[in-house]
Design an enzyme around this catalytic site. Structure first.
Site, mmCIF file in Angstrom:
data_model
loop_
_atom_site.group_PDB
_atom_site.id
_atom_site.type_symbol
_atom_site.label_atom_id
_atom_site.label_comp_id
_atom_site.label_asym_id
_atom_site.label_seq_id
_atom_site.Cartn_x
_atom_site.Cartn_y
_atom_site.Cartn_z
ATOM 1 N N CYS A 53 52.344 30.927 35.090
ATOM 2 C CA CYS A 53 52.466 32.382 34.950
ATOM 3 C C CYS A 53 52.798 32.751 33.507
ATOM 4 C CB CYS A 53 53.540 32.894 35.903
ATOM 5 S SG CYS A 53 53.821 34.669 35.755
ATOM 6 N N CYS B 225 55.413 35.642 33.139
ATOM 7 C CA CYS B 225 56.773 35.205 33.477
ATOM 8 C C CYS B 225 57.370 34.350 32.355
ATOM 9 C CB CYS B 225 56.780 34.347 34.743
ATOM 10 S SG CYS B 225 55.770 34.955 36.078
ATOM 11 N N ASP B 226 56.591 33.420 31.831
ATOM 12 C CA ASP B 226 57.180 32.368 31.001
ATOM 13 C C ASP B 226 56.739 32.352 29.540
ATOM 14 O OD1 ASP B 226 58.563 31.441 33.223
ATOM 15 O OD2 ASP B 226 56.899 30.165 33.853
#
Ligand code: NAP
Length: 324
Positions: free
Chosen positions: A135, A138-139
């Site tokens: 992701c 997200c990261d």
């Protein structure tokens, strides 16, 4: 086989399922959440969360635990069992599990998520959340000014790779062929970006690390057979995503990639069946969008049940043993 009736059955205990259960239990509806593994959904594969409002930085495991406790505090039950079938029997929704039990409800919220397709190579699961990610939104921010390597050649790999150039000092894309599958317009944008470099005809055989963090990948050119160690700080894998929908025995509309399609109230074509989170077709798969969907689905299910119980008699919720 045990048969029990509940007002609401939630399938899946990721952020969407936990949030849906919180809302329906808080609305004093008998709520059971069925989860085949540990609660948390995709959060289990993440370490740190920095994009959930109210928590500038929180360990994913802590966030899961807070969500679980919060949901249980309002009375939702979380049971570990694998759902094998969901179908309608008149106005009742029937959920059967692999254990052979049957749960019935007036409304079901499907928040069963999905799984990013893994490469299934050594090191991948060992370093998940510690350099290996599925992701970008997200990261990506954890890899500011670091070297990132994306695996895949479809729209997701190229689009997410482009997003990751906001952070990466260098962005490699490893693709197993000499032609990308992604739409031409985003390929052109990707290739024109000075941070990017494509490593063609190449597969990853192993993700390697040191001291709990990724340091590189063992790559192999499929045409020449050449093998080498490619240094990288992060590996983002985008080779497909499968929504978990096999257990749905109802004609719920899906998009061309198998994601469920719902209306603005998260309702489906099947009365009493609602959807939330990554299992649903949508722009992005975030914790915030999952809990947003779940809130809508839970409130819509609550209204649906108010109308339903005006028309039918609500059964007892106690479990009864019946012979299979
Ligand atoms: P995808 O289109 O199926 O592409 C998967 C990519 O991963 C392909 O390039 C494939 O290589 C590669 N791959 C598959 N298995 C692999 C393996 N074991 N090792 C190495 N590489 C592997 O998946 P996606 O990119 O996730 O997209 C899914 C769907 O969503 C597609 O229909 C896509 O068009 C759509 N989508 C659209 C948008 C958009 O319109 N903006 C954005 C994202 C996704 P090969 O090419 O050699 O098969």
């Amino acid at each position: 086989m045990a048969v029990s009736y509940h007002d609401v059955i939630v399938i899946g205990a990721g952020p969407a399922g936990l949030c849906a259960g919180l809302y329906t239990a808080r609305a004093r509806l008998d709520t059971v959440i069925l989860e085949k593994m540990a609660p948390g959904g995709q959060l289990i594969n993440t370490s740190l969360i920095e994009d959930y409002p109210g928590f500038e930085s929180i360990d994913a495991a802590d966030l899961i635990q807070k969500m679980v406790s919060h949901t249980q505090a309002f009375g939702a039950q979380i049971l570990t069992t694998e759902v094998s079938e969901v179908f309608s029997d008149g106005w009742q929704k029937v959920v059967r599990t692999a254990d052979g039990d049957e749960y019935r409800a007036g409304a079901v919220i499907i928040s069963s998520g999905g799984s990013p397709t893994p490469l299934n190579i050594p090191g991948e699961f060992e370093y998940a959340g510690r350099g290996v990610s599925y992701c970008a939104v997200c990261d990506g921010a954890f890899f500011r000014d670091r070297v990132i390597t994306v695996v895949g050649g479809g729209d997701s790999a190229v689009e997410e790779g482009l997003f990751l150039t906001r952070f990466a000092s260098k962005l490699y894309l490893v693709h197993r062929r000499d032609k990308l599958r992604a739409q031409q317009i985003i390929q052109d944008r990707f290739i024109a970006n000075p941070t990017t470099e494509i490593i063609w005809d190449t597969v990853a055989d192993e993700i390697i690390g040191d001291d709990g963090a990724v340091t590189g990948m063992r790559l192999r050119n499929v045409k020449t057979g050449e093998e080498w160690v490619h240094e990288t700080d992060g590996v983002f894998i985008f080779i497909g995503f499968d929504p978990n929908t096999d257990f749905i025995k109802e004609p719920v509309e899906r998009d061309e990639n198998g994601y469920l399609i719902g209306g603005s109230h998260m309702e489906t074509d099947v009365p009493g069946l609602f959807i939330a989170g990554d299992v649903r077709t949508q722009l992005t798969k975030q914790i915030t969008t999952a809990v947003g969907d779940a809130t809508t689905a839970a409130v819509a299910a609550t209204h649906y049940l108010e109308d339903l119980y005006d028309r039918v008699e609500r059964p007892e919720t106690v479990a009864t043993e019946v012979s299979a």
